[in-house]
Design a protein around this motif. Structure first.
Motif, mmCIF file in Angstrom:
data_model
loop_
_atom_site.group_PDB
_atom_site.id
_atom_site.type_symbol
_atom_site.label_atom_id
_atom_site.label_comp_id
_atom_site.label_asym_id
_atom_site.label_seq_id
_atom_site.Cartn_x
_atom_site.Cartn_y
_atom_site.Cartn_z
ATOM 1 N N VAL A 22 28.448 -4.408 -33.531
ATOM 2 C CA VAL A 22 27.522 -4.508 -32.406
ATOM 3 C C VAL A 22 28.060 -3.821 -31.151
ATOM 4 C CG1 VAL A 22 28.442 -6.767 -31.722
ATOM 5 C CG2 VAL A 22 26.136 -6.120 -31.027
ATOM 6 N N TYR A 23 29.387 -3.860 -30.930
ATOM 7 C CA TYR A 23 29.930 -3.418 -29.649
ATOM 8 C C TYR A 23 29.739 -1.921 -29.408
ATOM 9 C CZ TYR A 23 32.082 -7.964 -30.238
ATOM 10 O OH TYR A 23 32.292 -9.298 -30.463
ATOM 11 N N GLY A 24 30.158 -1.110 -30.351
ATOM 12 C CA GLY A 24 30.017 0.333 -30.178
ATOM 13 C C GLY A 24 28.572 0.760 -30.073
ATOM 14 N N PHE A 25 27.712 0.120 -30.880
ATOM 15 C CA PHE A 25 26.295 0.471 -30.854
ATOM 16 C C PHE A 25 25.687 0.171 -29.489
ATOM 17 C CE2 PHE A 25 21.814 -0.702 -31.344
ATOM 18 C CZ PHE A 25 21.308 0.416 -31.994
ATOM 19 N N LEU A 26 25.933 -1.028 -28.971
ATOM 20 C CA LEU A 26 25.328 -1.396 -27.697
ATOM 21 C C LEU A 26 25.915 -0.598 -26.536
ATOM 22 C CD1 LEU A 26 24.909 -5.273 -27.929
ATOM 23 C CD2 LEU A 26 23.227 -3.481 -28.368
ATOM 24 N N GLU A 27 27.210 -0.368 -26.558
ATOM 25 C CA GLU A 27 27.819 0.416 -25.480
ATOM 26 C C GLU A 27 27.196 1.803 -25.396
ATOM 27 O OE1 GLU A 27 31.961 0.227 -26.323
ATOM 28 O OE2 GLU A 27 32.137 -1.877 -25.712
ATOM 29 N N ALA A 28 26.937 2.400 -26.564
ATOM 30 C CA ALA A 28 26.309 3.723 -26.582
ATOM 31 C C ALA A 28 24.874 3.666 -26.071
ATOM 32 C CB ALA A 28 26.350 4.298 -27.992
ATOM 33 N N ARG A 29 24.161 2.601 -26.423
ATOM 34 C CA ARG A 29 22.762 2.489 -25.968
ATOM 35 C C ARG A 29 22.706 2.290 -24.454
ATOM 36 N NH1 ARG A 29 23.347 3.360 -30.287
ATOM 37 N NH2 ARG A 29 23.259 5.403 -29.280
ATOM 38 N N PHE A 30 23.561 1.450 -23.932
ATOM 39 C CA PHE A 30 23.536 1.200 -22.491
ATOM 40 C C PHE A 30 24.062 2.387 -21.691
ATOM 41 C CE2 PHE A 30 23.945 -3.446 -23.846
ATOM 42 C CZ PHE A 30 22.581 -3.668 -23.740
ATOM 43 N N ALA A 31 24.824 3.252 -22.357
ATOM 44 C CA ALA A 31 25.302 4.468 -21.707
ATOM 45 C C ALA A 31 24.288 5.604 -21.807
ATOM 46 C CB ALA A 31 26.630 4.901 -22.312
ATOM 47 N N GLY A 32 23.195 5.371 -22.531
ATOM 48 C CA GLY A 32 22.153 6.380 -22.660
ATOM 49 C C GLY A 32 22.440 7.465 -23.673
ATOM 50 N N LEU A 33 23.379 7.214 -24.603
ATOM 51 C CA LEU A 33 23.719 8.213 -25.613
ATOM 52 C C LEU A 33 22.694 8.206 -26.743
ATOM 53 C CD1 LEU A 33 27.580 7.589 -25.817
ATOM 54 C CD2 LEU A 33 26.360 9.336 -24.496
ATOM 55 N N PRO A 34 22.512 9.340 -27.419
ATOM 56 C CA PRO A 34 21.560 9.372 -28.536
ATOM 57 C C PRO A 34 22.039 8.505 -29.691
ATOM 58 C CG PRO A 34 22.798 11.423 -28.409
ATOM 59 C CD PRO A 34 23.128 10.665 -27.167
ATOM 60 N N ALA A 35 21.088 7.924 -30.439
ATOM 61 C CA ALA A 35 21.412 7.035 -31.554
ATOM 62 C C ALA A 35 21.294 7.778 -32.881
ATOM 63 C CB ALA A 35 20.481 5.832 -31.548
ATOM 64 N N LEU A 88 10.105 -5.002 -20.215
ATOM 65 C CA LEU A 88 11.530 -5.093 -20.513
ATOM 66 C C LEU A 88 12.087 -3.706 -20.821
ATOM 67 C CD1 LEU A 88 11.759 -8.278 -22.775
ATOM 68 C CD2 LEU A 88 12.047 -8.099 -20.297
ATOM 69 N N LYS A 89 13.244 -3.409 -20.274
ATOM 70 C CA LYS A 89 13.907 -2.124 -20.503
ATOM 71 C C LYS A 89 14.794 -2.230 -21.750
ATOM 72 C CE LYS A 89 13.753 -0.517 -15.708
ATOM 73 N NZ LYS A 89 12.626 -1.411 -15.376
ATOM 74 N N VAL A 90 14.144 -2.204 -22.911
ATOM 75 C CA VAL A 90 14.847 -2.403 -24.176
ATOM 76 C C VAL A 90 15.578 -1.126 -24.560
ATOM 77 C CG1 VAL A 90 14.620 -3.026 -26.603
ATOM 78 C CG2 VAL A 90 13.110 -4.087 -24.899
ATOM 79 N N ARG A 91 16.876 -1.264 -24.832
ATOM 80 C CA ARG A 91 17.711 -0.116 -25.188
ATOM 81 C C ARG A 91 18.092 -0.095 -26.663
ATOM 82 N NH1 ARG A 91 15.700 1.186 -21.138
ATOM 83 N NH2 ARG A 91 16.711 1.604 -19.120
ATOM 84 N N GLY A 92 18.006 -1.234 -27.343
ATOM 85 C CA GLY A 92 18.365 -1.235 -28.753
ATOM 86 C C GLY A 92 18.427 -2.631 -29.326
ATOM 87 N N THR A 93 18.616 -2.689 -30.654
ATOM 88 C CA THR A 93 18.674 -3.956 -31.386
ATOM 89 C C THR A 93 19.708 -3.862 -32.488
ATOM 90 O OG1 THR A 93 16.324 -4.451 -30.974
ATOM 91 C CG2 THR A 93 17.366 -5.561 -32.851
ATOM 92 N N ALA A 101 18.916 -5.710 -24.732
ATOM 93 C CA ALA A 101 19.069 -5.456 -26.161
ATOM 94 C C ALA A 101 18.903 -6.775 -26.896
ATOM 95 C CB ALA A 101 20.428 -4.838 -26.470
ATOM 96 N N PHE A 102 18.629 -6.703 -28.197
ATOM 97 C CA PHE A 102 18.474 -7.901 -29.014
ATOM 98 C C PHE A 102 19.552 -7.911 -30.100
ATOM 99 C CE2 PHE A 102 14.098 -6.477 -27.839
ATOM 100 C CZ PHE A 102 13.919 -7.403 -26.817
#
Length: 405
Positions: free
Chosen positions: A385-398, A221-226, A196-197
């Protein structure tokens, strides 16, 4: 981390920050240390390591909160705006504790906010010499077990001018420091780790640019979110917002950096005072801005034009337009934070970038706050940033804001 907790952390180091970083008269720039000197021949591929060494962090907020990590200073290959290879420095920080979350340890391509344009301002140097203010915000990411790959950007630490606010150069440097981290022996990282960035202000531009360029420049790169805060996505808005303010020097940073990137001699547009100011500015770090606070750009130009007027002329108009962020769809979800009371990057600039991305089919959420000033908006960015990234790395919809913009 709550907003209150983050404010407490900031106040704990605020006095030290002011004592340490507010400079006296500008000093002559010292020679580039051997570590930062590029070899005659660069490695073959972008992200390849040139050299690395242990990085001792002088003031490490993470350790104060029980996060032990291994820090490495790196020199790696990247490419500039034109695609020419270059050496860029940076830092890779990996928590010592084993990753306890799902899958593999995430890697955060951390794009730093404004440091200045002198070589001594490079974060990888400040970590071991002074206080790097971004370390305060990095500590929460490290506490969650994320690895951090932080670039110094082109020319910040290494030879040549820092191409401040050059969209492609900054995006490439962020993407390639992630590659370098994944290739660093002993880091435990590889191309299998999710990415993530993250960044705010100049760092917001670096993160946003990386998000746009990842699909074409670093598709492996396996980009999950920014997460990008207060993004100066349209530089045309900055002179009108900050000329004559505390942050007057930031516009000169941008003009200096972009002129260097485009091989333009900016001094031909300056009067004698402007040339003197420009020369003195070359070694400045971010807290040197107080020396140029509340000055008017028109006092330094050859014909009395303000920077706002100058950038409406060629070659500046095209040069500035090239830096516009929002024209390429990010391939992964983006969270954009921005304060309505931002006194450096107007909120409308971030909102327009989100609209531009929405028009291109991106998944992007705009989180607007009313925290006072540009500096205050960093707090919201750092806590969301924390909740957003945790959800992205868990594969949850954004979630997306496009429906209401």
């Amino acid at each position: 981390m709550t907003l209150r907790a983050l404010i407490a952390r900031l106040s704990a180091v605020a006095a030290l920050t002011l004592v340490t970083l507010v400079p006296g008269p500008a000093q002559a720039e010292e020679p580039i240390p051997p570590f930062y000197q590029a070899p005659a021949t660069l490695p073959a591929s972008n992200g390849d390591l040139i050299r690395s060494e242990n990085l001792d962090i002088l003031i490490n907020p993470s350790k104060l909160f029980g996060v032990r990590s291994t820090a490495t200073r790196v020199l790696y290959r990247s490419t500039d705006r034109t695609g020419a290879p270059m050496a860029v420095s940076g830092s890779v920080i990996v928590p010592e504790k084993a990753w306890a979350g799902p899958g593999r340890r995430p890697v955060i391509g951390y794009a730093v906010g404004t440091q200045g344009i002198g070589d001594s301002c490079a974060p990888s140097r400040l970590f071991s010499e002074l206080l790097e203010y971004e370390s305060i915000f990095m500590s929460g990411l490290l506490a969650r077990g994320y690895a951090i790959a932080m670039t110094d950007y082109e020319g910040l630490g290494t030879a040549g001018p820092h191409t401040y606010m050059d969209r492609k150069s900054q995006g490439h440097a962020v993407l390639d420091i992630v590659r370098a981290a994944q290739r660093l022996p002993g880091s435990g990282l590889s191309t299998a780790n999710p990415v993530a960035f993250y960044g705010y202000s100049q760092g917001g531009a670096g993160a946003a640019s990386a998000a746009e360029l990842a699909g074409s420049y670093a598709p492996e790169l396996k980009v999950r979110g920014t997460v990008a805060g207060a993004v100066p996505a349209d530089l045309r808005a900055l002179p009108g917002a900050i000329d004559g303010s505390l942050y007057s020097e930031f516009t000169w940073y941008a003009i200096a950096g972009l002129s260097a990137s485009y091989d333009l001699d900016i001094t031909t547009y300056l009067n004698a005072d402007g040339k003197e100011m420009f020369e003195q500015m070359q070694d400045n770090c971010v807290f040197d801005l107080f020396g140029s606070a509340f000055t008017q750009s028109s006092d330094y130009t050859a014909d009395g034009a303000s920077l706002g007027q100058l950038i409406e002329r060629e070659p500046f108009r095209t040069m500035i337009d090239d830096q516009r962020i929002g024209r390429i769809r990010p391939s992964a979800p983006v969270l954009v934070t921005h304060s309505l009371l931002d006194d450096v990057v107007p909120h409308r600039v971030g909102k327009q970038m989100v609209r531009d991305w929405c028009d291109r089919g991106a998944t992007v959420r705009l989180s607007t706050n009313a925290t006072p000033l540009h500096v205050g908006g960093m707090l919201n960015n750092a806590t969301e940033v924390y909740g957003f990234l945790e959800a992205r790395f868990a594969g949850l919809p954004a979630a997306s804001s496009c429906w209401r913009l």
